[in-house]
Design a protein around this motif. Sequence first.
Motif, short mmCIF file in Angstrom:
data_model
loop_
_atom_site.label_atom_id
_atom_site.label_comp_id
_atom_site.label_asym_id
_atom_site.label_seq_id
_atom_site.Cartn_x
_atom_site.Cartn_y
_atom_site.Cartn_z
N UNK A 74 36.17 -24.85 83.16
CA UNK A 74 35.29 -25.72 83.93
C UNK A 74 33.67 -26.62 84.03
N UNK A 75 32.84 -27.16 84.41
CA UNK A 75 31.40 -26.97 84.33
C UNK A 75 31.55 -27.27 85.76
N UNK A 76 30.94 -26.13 85.74
CA UNK A 76 30.08 -26.41 86.71
C UNK A 76 29.46 -27.74 87.66
N UNK A 77 29.30 -27.46 88.74
CA UNK A 77 28.86 -28.79 89.81
C UNK A 77 27.73 -29.39 89.39
N UNK A 78 27.71 -30.30 89.32
CA UNK A 78 26.12 -30.53 88.96
C UNK A 78 25.52 -31.84 89.27
N UNK A 79 24.05 -32.12 89.94
CA UNK A 79 23.63 -33.32 90.23
C UNK A 79 22.45 -33.80 89.04
N UNK A 80 22.54 -32.97 87.83
CA UNK A 80 22.05 -33.55 86.68
C UNK A 80 21.74 -34.95 86.34
N UNK A 81 20.94 -34.84 85.85
CA UNK A 81 20.78 -36.41 84.42
C UNK A 81 21.40 -36.64 83.34
N UNK A 82 22.27 -36.71 82.90
CA UNK A 82 23.51 -36.88 82.07
C UNK A 82 22.98 -38.27 80.81
N UNK A 83 22.12 -38.36 79.43
CA UNK A 83 22.12 -39.75 79.06
C UNK A 83 23.33 -39.48 78.52
N UNK A 84 24.22 -40.83 78.74
CA UNK A 84 25.54 -41.24 78.16
C UNK A 84 25.86 -41.64 77.30
N UNK A 85 25.17 -42.76 75.88
CA UNK A 85 24.31 -43.53 75.49
C UNK A 85 25.06 -42.68 74.12
N UNK A 86 25.23 -41.68 73.69
CA UNK A 86 26.00 -41.36 72.41
C UNK A 86 27.03 -40.83 72.50
N UNK A 87 27.80 -40.59 70.73
CA UNK A 87 29.06 -40.00 70.99
C UNK A 87 28.85 -38.75 71.30
N UNK A 88 29.38 -37.90 71.81
CA UNK A 88 29.39 -36.18 71.40
C UNK A 88 29.88 -35.31 70.44
N UNK A 89 30.20 -34.35 69.39
CA UNK A 89 30.47 -34.38 68.51
C UNK A 89 31.71 -34.12 68.00
N UNK A 90 32.85 -34.61 67.72
CA UNK A 90 34.33 -34.36 67.02
C UNK A 90 34.08 -33.02 66.67
N UNK A 91 35.36 -32.57 67.07
CA UNK A 91 35.62 -31.46 66.65
C UNK A 91 35.75 -30.87 65.91
N UNK A 92 35.79 -29.22 65.27
CA UNK A 92 35.22 -28.71 63.87
C UNK A 92 36.93 -29.45 63.38
N UNK A 93 36.69 -29.53 61.63
CA UNK A 93 37.57 -30.70 60.85
C UNK A 93 36.69 -31.29 59.47
N UNK A 94 38.27 -30.65 58.39
CA UNK A 94 37.48 -30.81 57.11
C UNK A 94 37.10 -32.11 57.09
N UNK A 95 36.45 -32.68 56.32
CA UNK A 95 35.94 -33.69 55.31
C UNK A 95 37.10 -34.11 54.37
N UNK A 96 37.69 -35.52 54.88
CA UNK A 96 38.66 -36.22 54.40
C UNK A 96 38.14 -37.12 52.71
N UNK A 97 37.06 -38.06 53.44
CA UNK A 97 36.20 -39.32 52.89
C UNK A 97 35.06 -37.64 51.82
N UNK A 98 35.54 -37.88 50.41
CA UNK A 98 34.74 -37.45 49.26
C UNK A 98 33.36 -37.76 49.19
N UNK A 99 32.70 -36.61 48.93
CA UNK A 99 30.87 -36.50 49.00
C UNK A 99 30.62 -36.80 50.99
N UNK A 100 31.42 -36.04 51.71
CA UNK A 100 31.14 -36.11 53.10
C UNK A 100 31.01 -34.89 53.61
N UNK A 101 30.07 -34.15 54.56
CA UNK A 101 30.35 -32.31 54.50
C UNK A 101 31.96 -32.56 55.97
N UNK A 102 32.21 -31.32 55.74
CA UNK A 102 32.75 -31.01 57.26
C UNK A 102 32.26 -31.50 58.52
N UNK A 103 33.22 -31.03 59.85
CA UNK A 103 32.28 -31.00 60.60
C UNK A 103 32.55 -29.78 61.16
#
Length: 531
Positions: A74-103
């Motif tokens: 678990x994350x520690x309790x925090x009062x920090x300000x968090x930018x929640x306007x962008x998606x987080x990184x997807x978890x590591x996975x192969x690139x299924x679309x040709x020409x794109x790198x893996x995550x």
Amino acid sequence: MTSARILAVVIVAIAALTGCGSGESEHPAVDAPIDVTTTTGTVHGTATDAVRIFRGIRYAQPPIGERRWTVPQPLPTSSANVDATKDGSPCPQTAMIPGTPPKTDEDCLFLNVTTPRKQSPNGALPVMVWWHGGGYTNGSGADYDPQKLADKGNVIVVTVNYRLGIFGYFGLPGLAGSGNFGFADQIASLQWVKANANAFGGDAHNVTVFGQSAGGMSACALLTAPSAAGLFDKAAVMSGSCLLDWHAGGLFPSAPAAKPYTDATTNQASGASAADGLGCAGPGRLACMRAKPAADLIDLNADFSDNLAYGTELLPTDPAQAVEAGHVAHVPILSGGTADEARSFVAGAMRYDPNSVTPQTYPSLLSAAFGNAAPAVADRYPLAKYPSAGLAWASVVTDSAWACPTDRGNRVMAAQTSVYPYEFAEPNPPDVNGVASAGMPTGATHATDLPFLFQLAHKDLLHGDAQHALSDRMIEYWSTFARTGNPNSDRTPNWNPATPDSSTVQRLSSEGAGTVDAAAEHQCQFWSTVR
């Protein structure tokens, strides 16, 4: 190409395409704030006229370094300000679309929260937590845009990332959490939701888990997991019954028989074999594996499809056996699948190898799958009945491996709790999997129900008024179920619960509402004599 990669392609193809709600309060609704204080910080989101969106919120500590292959912390309790306007990184996975790198970014345990823009100050909305599909090896929560579900359904929707492939389901003898790291992430997401639902205007005591394919299999496993007691109040299992059972060739013509889960001993043996192949052996095996860059491990992701392990602390019993024994959570369940599930997988195999499913190979496919029963299957599913061998084989696999196990699971669970069974049967849905490119009619194949609940790649993929009306009806059913535990409202055709003795299910199609006898449609009496 492995069966796991075919299963992943089905979902990744979706990414490549990259108010009917009730529960109003007597208090007038107002614009809800886009700054929300949670246990892990004050998140600053965005808003449209219809919804609020909070993206890329951490729900656990990053599983990196020494935390690779540990249960989420678990994350520690925090009062920090968090930018929640962008998606987080997807978890590591192969690139299924040709020409794109893996995550490769293992700092990936993020979730997105989407709520109606206007909320009653004293209201408490149902919370729906989405676990994506992708064969346990691909996908992310952010691939599924739930704005129309949140808006029209008047619900809060949380879409979740969880560890995939070798990162989520690796195991070794003596390694705590083996085979369960992705499942543990999913449970951790529910713990975060329970702690923070109220802050977003939700009801922490009205949480519905819903998932499709691997996400549905995870949701079904959750129903049998004592460790999850009290974390959810309802479950919707979409194309993910605990009883799914793929015969040899069921996921890919050369693939062995498979089920959605594996036992801990087999999982740990798979992990040891993977470690040996990477030169990690002996007492320092785990440390050696943790020192490997993510890029060195990703190509092994497909080997850990269907490796959610039982016989573990989180999942003591095989979920299929637990369901058969009646050991499921006594919560309302919505459960079903699509009428033509297997066409996605057969089309994927035929794209990869056009000679894999032909009139010439059909007899050998039946023989490998059913042994001495193959002639009886050929009599029941003769090539002459179908426009192509691909459609014949897809019908065999749909009925034997998907539809009939789902029907049985629903009827067994109906003896323990309320179950609302369905079959998605839209005849011409969006071709999210590229089935037509293999020369096969799309039909209501695996994952074609998703555009009716979500926008995929932020696009409306539906065609015409009738499909949009079906989408509205499905959103009403799903959101009403989340609200009350019963999908029925005065705006939709009646949906009857399952019984142990009836295989009648709700039919979901733009061609009209009604019911269908799933066992008769998919010849389940016959299949009960084959297995």
